[in-house]
Scaffold this motif. Structure first.
Motif, PDB file in Angstrom:
ATOM      1  N   ASP A 132      -2.853   2.325  -0.082  1.00 41.78           N
ATOM      2  CA  ASP A 132      -2.073   1.678   0.976  1.00 41.78           C
ATOM      3  C   ASP A 132      -1.596   2.701   1.998  1.00 41.78           C
ATOM      4  O   ASP A 132      -1.625   2.450   3.215  1.00 41.78           O
ATOM      5  CB  ASP A 132      -0.886   0.939   0.357  1.00 41.78           C
ATOM      6  CG  ASP A 132      -0.083   0.164   1.389  1.00 41.78           C
ATOM      7  OD1 ASP A 132      -0.688  -0.632   2.129  1.00 41.78           O
ATOM      8  OD2 ASP A 132       1.143   0.357   1.457  1.00 41.78           O
ATOM      9  N   ARG A 173      -2.380   2.710   6.064  1.00 41.74           N
ATOM     10  CA  ARG A 173      -1.321   2.666   7.073  1.00 41.74           C
ATOM     11  C   ARG A 173      -1.296   3.928   7.940  1.00 41.74           C
ATOM     12  O   ARG A 173      -0.898   3.880   9.101  1.00 41.74           O
ATOM     13  CB  ARG A 173       0.033   2.451   6.401  1.00 41.74           C
ATOM     14  CG  ARG A 173       0.146   1.062   5.775  1.00 41.74           C
ATOM     15  CD  ARG A 173       1.536   0.778   5.246  1.00 41.74           C
ATOM     16  NE  ARG A 173       1.590  -0.516   4.590  1.00 41.74           N
ATOM     17  CZ  ARG A 173       1.753  -1.677   5.207  1.00 41.74           C
ATOM     18  NH1 ARG A 173       1.869  -1.707   6.519  1.00 41.74           N
ATOM     19  NH2 ARG A 173       1.798  -2.807   4.530  1.00 41.74           N
ATOM     20  N   GLU A 196       0.376   2.812  11.152  1.00 45.31           N
ATOM     21  CA  GLU A 196       1.648   3.326  11.644  1.00 45.31           C
ATOM     22  C   GLU A 196       1.442   4.696  12.292  1.00 45.31           C
ATOM     23  O   GLU A 196       0.524   5.431  11.943  1.00 45.31           O
ATOM     24  CB  GLU A 196       2.649   3.451  10.485  1.00 45.31           C
ATOM     25  CG  GLU A 196       2.920   2.136   9.772  1.00 45.31           C
ATOM     26  CD  GLU A 196       3.845   2.308   8.584  1.00 45.31           C
ATOM     27  OE1 GLU A 196       4.343   3.433   8.391  1.00 45.31           O
ATOM     28  OE2 GLU A 196       4.066   1.321   7.857  1.00 45.31           O
ATOM     29  N   ASP A 200      -6.857  -1.858  -5.148  1.00 44.73           N
ATOM     30  CA  ASP A 200      -5.578  -2.325  -5.673  1.00 44.73           C
ATOM     31  C   ASP A 200      -5.436  -1.825  -7.111  1.00 44.73           C
ATOM     32  O   ASP A 200      -6.249  -1.020  -7.587  1.00 44.73           O
ATOM     33  CB  ASP A 200      -5.465  -3.848  -5.578  1.00 44.73           C
ATOM     34  CG  ASP A 200      -6.571  -4.573  -6.349  1.00 44.73           C
ATOM     35  OD1 ASP A 200      -7.290  -3.924  -7.139  1.00 44.73           O
ATOM     36  OD2 ASP A 200      -6.717  -5.801  -6.160  1.00 44.73           O
ATOM     37  N   ASN A 222      -7.635  -8.020   4.046  1.00 44.78           N
ATOM     38  CA  ASN A 222      -6.184  -7.964   4.220  1.00 44.78           C
ATOM     39  C   ASN A 222      -5.810  -6.662   4.924  1.00 44.78           C
ATOM     40  O   ASN A 222      -5.244  -5.743   4.333  1.00 44.78           O
ATOM     41  CB  ASN A 222      -5.476  -8.059   2.861  1.00 44.78           C
ATOM     42  CG  ASN A 222      -5.678  -9.404   2.214  1.00 44.78           C
ATOM     43  OD1 ASN A 222      -5.844 -10.412   2.894  1.00 44.78           O
ATOM     44  ND2 ASN A 222      -5.671  -9.427   0.882  1.00 44.78           N
ATOM     45  N   THR A 223      -6.160  -6.578   6.196  1.00 45.75           N
ATOM     46  CA  THR A 223      -5.939  -5.343   6.936  1.00 45.75           C
ATOM     47  C   THR A 223      -4.453  -5.135   7.199  1.00 45.75           C
ATOM     48  O   THR A 223      -3.683  -6.086   7.326  1.00 45.75           O
ATOM     49  CB  THR A 223      -6.690  -5.381   8.279  1.00 45.75           C
ATOM     50  OG1 THR A 223      -6.301  -6.566   8.990  1.00 45.75           O
ATOM     51  CG2 THR A 223      -8.184  -5.387   8.069  1.00 45.75           C
ATOM     52  N   VAL A 224      -4.070  -3.874   7.264  1.00 48.73           N
ATOM     53  CA  VAL A 224      -2.670  -3.529   7.530  1.00 48.73           C
ATOM     54  C   VAL A 224      -2.588  -2.803   8.863  1.00 48.73           C
ATOM     55  O   VAL A 224      -3.552  -2.176   9.312  1.00 48.73           O
ATOM     56  CB  VAL A 224      -2.100  -2.641   6.402  1.00 48.73           C
ATOM     57  CG1 VAL A 224      -2.092  -3.384   5.091  1.00 48.73           C
ATOM     58  CG2 VAL A 224      -2.876  -1.336   6.282  1.00 48.73           C
ATOM     59  N   ALA A 225      -1.433  -2.884   9.472  1.00 44.14           N
ATOM     60  CA  ALA A 225      -1.234  -2.217  10.757  1.00 44.14           C
ATOM     61  C   ALA A 225      -1.076  -0.714  10.530  1.00 44.14           C
ATOM     62  O   ALA A 225      -0.353  -0.276   9.627  1.00 44.14           O
ATOM     63  CB  ALA A 225       0.005  -2.773  11.443  1.00 44.14           C
TER      64      ALA A 225
END
Length: 699
Positions: free
Chosen positions: A659, A663, A473, A619, A468-471
């Protein structure tokens, strides 16, 4: 199997350059082995001295070989290697093995030789193993490219190989191979990686993860050169349910002192290697015999087992000994439920234990039907995962039939220990029951194997979380003071204590009045990480005058401490206390990438080193696992009547920091919250201090 290493490990033809007619020389031994074991592919010895070697036609040079061999083995000096590789490439050779030492491991001119070879490989796309490499064997093809005498010294395989060896040491490869063969374990690939100039360790693992003839890998590692690739392939092993057994040596703590962050000192290489391998569900070993025993157990990986062990013996003393040893090795010996105990008591005298360990006493051998009912009860109860049966010699023989019957009926893992000379050992192993002949070795192997069985669900969960990769920033991270850092982290859900920045004494007073006394004043500067050393912290300030005085003292002291530092004023914080304080930090490890460290905060953190590590992401559930691992966890859980801490809030904050790291990406070299103040249940957790090192600073 389509893979770029196929030409290296599964070639249909081999040239040996520098061939010898002496089976004791490195240019002769592989040819002798190829002839002896009957390799079915084409073999092309190359040496102008000979017309024939070991029955193979010998050619004066690679250009004279009648067809392009898939693999070339170079038994020549280091100075001649790259020029020969060029000639092989021109001939159409796809892959090569370089035996020669004298490359980067020698420094100086050797490093230049290796750099020249690496440049050629990069340009040509040729697959080159080594240098400083013993060579390989594919025992299923009778293909031997290694100069190792061990192949003639062990029993020849009668069944196809299922286990592969991949080591960064040729001698270790030979030693462990011999132990595997002594146990009758059939080997598929024998791989020694050498200097890994062009093919590194994780790429061999990628090949073996896909290899249908490999269902377990045994490895020896001194250094991982590509940590991210290793993580990916370790997860492939987990997904394929192939055990990866590694002996990892040579870890040392980071040599550089942590100047800006405590986390770096706590997340040293050695600790992170161990934690990372555990998180990836790699079975860690530190003994050759243990590696062989674990490999044997890997053949029983489809049985349902885990860390909760039931012990069945015919001796109370042996039950006590095994219980102590298994608990000491990190396994659980749970008390059996009342209904199971009652079933056991129906055939066990009052002087025999039924709670676990189970002492069935010597009377059991006279009642084979009851033996069967004991095994069936243990196979069916949900209170345990694994059953260990200790019975010696003829006593185990008398239990063999009911044991095999139950194992055919139920998937539970049963393990036998026979310190006598039972005749049923092979029969039991064939029926799904591994047999050990030594108590110590049984415990040493079963503990990590049972942890591996139990860890499969966790590694699958982490794989899903990681996908579940995140972009990432974009943020300006190179000049953030403490307040700015906490404001940024707050955007990702990391809570902070009540606080306000103040550029003057009067602003500090106004902030203190708004927050409510008592307050803390701290120097606010991106250039001063350790504020106490700079005289930059004043505690328990009770009124306006105290705040004014503290502001002046802090600014003057910080200016003296670092005249070049940019001072942004002070941070006014609510003076508060919690049940416990944690340190939570993210570092970017040079091998594994971003990793999280959690420990008990305060001045004793580095002294006690009571910390837990994980590769990111984590998590809230993984955060709870980390806290559970701390020796100091009872301080969060109502130790000696203390109030219980808001562990759920702490876990939420830890997950939020993970998290934030994802990011912010690699631009954030280190992030540290120290302390994370954890209050009583229902009252939350908050960052009291925070530090973020952007890559521009850290560079």
């Amino acid at each position: 199997m389509s893979h770029r290493l196929s030409a290296l490990l599964n070639p249909s033809s081999v040239a040996l350059i520098g061939a010898s007619n002496n089976p004791a020389r490195i240019g002769g031994m592989p040819l002798d082995l190829l002839r002896h074991f009957g390799y079915a592919g084409q073999v092309y010895p190359v040496n102008p001295k000979y017309d024939e070697v070991f029955g193979f036609t010998c050619y004066p040079d690679i250009e004279s070989v009648p067809a392009a061999p898939e693999l070339a083995v170079l038994a020549i000096g280091a100075q001649d290697v790259t020029s020969m590789l060029r000639r092989c490439h021109a001939k159409g050779v796809k892959a090569a093995i370089v035996y020669a030492a004298g490359f980067a491991e020698m420094g100086g001119d050797g490093e230049k030789l290796q750099a020249e070879m690496e440049a050629f490989v990069e340009d040509s796309g040729m697959v080159v193993a080594g240098p400083n490499c013993m060579g390989f064997a594919n025992l299923n093809l009778n293909l031997y490219t290694a100069f190792a005498s061990v192949f003639r010294a062990v029993p020849q395989q009668q069944t196809p190989g299922r286990v592969s060896l991949v080591t960064q040491s040729g001698n270790v490869c030979s030693a462990v191979f011999a132990l595997l063969r002594e146990q009758g374990i059939p080997v598929s690939h024998f791989i020694n990686t050498g200097n890994e100039a062009c093919v590194e360790y994780a790429e061999y693992l990628e090949f073996l993860a896909q290899d249908p003839n490999t269902d377990c890998v045994v490895g020896y590692v001194e250094q991982l050169r590509n940590g991210q690739r290793f993580i990916d392939v370790a997860l492939q092993f987990a997904e394929a349910d192939k055990p990866l057994i590694l002996y990892k040596v040579g870890e040392t703590e980071k040599g550089s002192e942590a100047v800006r962050s405590h986390t770096s000192a706590l997340a040293g290489n050695q600790a992170l290697y161990k934690a990372g391998l555990k998180q990836l569900n790699v079975i860690q070993s530190n003994d050759f015999a243990q590696m062989a025993d674990l490999t044997m157990l890997s053949g029983f990986r489809h049985r349902e087992g885990g860390k909760r062990v039931a012990i069945m013996t015919l001796s109370g003393a042996l039950g006590a000994i095994l219980a102590d040893k298994f608990i000491g090795a990190g396994l659980d010996i749970p008390t059996l439920p009342d209904d199971v105990q009652q079933t056991l008591r129906d055939g066990i005298p009052d002087y025999g234990m039924v709670s676990n360990p189970i002492d069935v006493t010597g009377n059991i051998v006279n009642n084979p039907d009851f033996v069967r009912s004991v095994f069936e009860a243990l196979a069916q109860t949900d209170s345990i995962d694994t059953v260990v049966v200790y019975a010696s010699g003829s006593l185990l023989d008398r239990m063999a039939d009911p044991l095999l019957e139950i194992c055919a009926k139920y998937p539970r893992l049963f393990v036998a220990i026979d310190t006598g000379k039972a005749t049923c050992r092979d029969q039991l192993a064939a029926g799904g029951v591994p047999v050990f002949t030594d108590i110590g070795r049984a415990v040493q192997a079963l503990s990590p194997f049972c942890h591996w069985l139990a860890g499969r669900e966790q590694v699958a969960r982490w794989t899903a979380l990681r996908q579940n990769t995140v972009a990432v920033e974009s943020h300006q991270l190179d000049r953030l003071n403490e307040y700015q850092t906490k404001q940024l982290l707050g955007r990702f859900g990391v809570p902070a204590v009540a606080e306000q920045p103040a550029a003057s004494a009067e602003e500090a007073v106004t902030a203190a009045q708004a927050i409510g006394y008592p307050v803390v004043l701290k120097i606010l500067s991106a250039d001063i990480a350790h504020k106490t050393e700079a005289g930059g912290v004043k505690l328990r300030l009770q009124n306006d005058d105290a705040v004014r005085s503290a502001f002046a003292e802090i600014m003057e002291s910080a200016g003296r401490y670092d005249p070049q530092a940019k001072l942004d004023g002070v941070l006014v914080q609510k003076m508060s206390a919690g049940i416990a304080e944690l340190i939570v930090g993210v570092t970017h490890d040079e091998v594994f990438g971003p990793a999280l460290t959690v420990g008990l905060g305060g001045v004793l953190t580095e002294l006690y080193r009571d910390v837990s590590h994980r590769l990111l992401p984590v998590d809230e559930s993984f955060a709870r696992n980390m806290l559970d691992e701390l020796k100091a966890f009872p301080l969060l859980d109502g130790f000696r009547g203390r109030p219980k801490a808001d562990v759920a809030a702490a876990c939420k904050a830890i997950a939020a920091l993970s998290d934030a790291s994802a990011r912010l990406g690699s631009e954030a070299d280190e992030i540290e919250v120290n302390p994370l103040q954890v209050k009583a249940v229902g009252e939350g957790a908050a960052a009291v201090d925070a530090l973020l090192l952007g890559s521009k600073i850290a560079g």
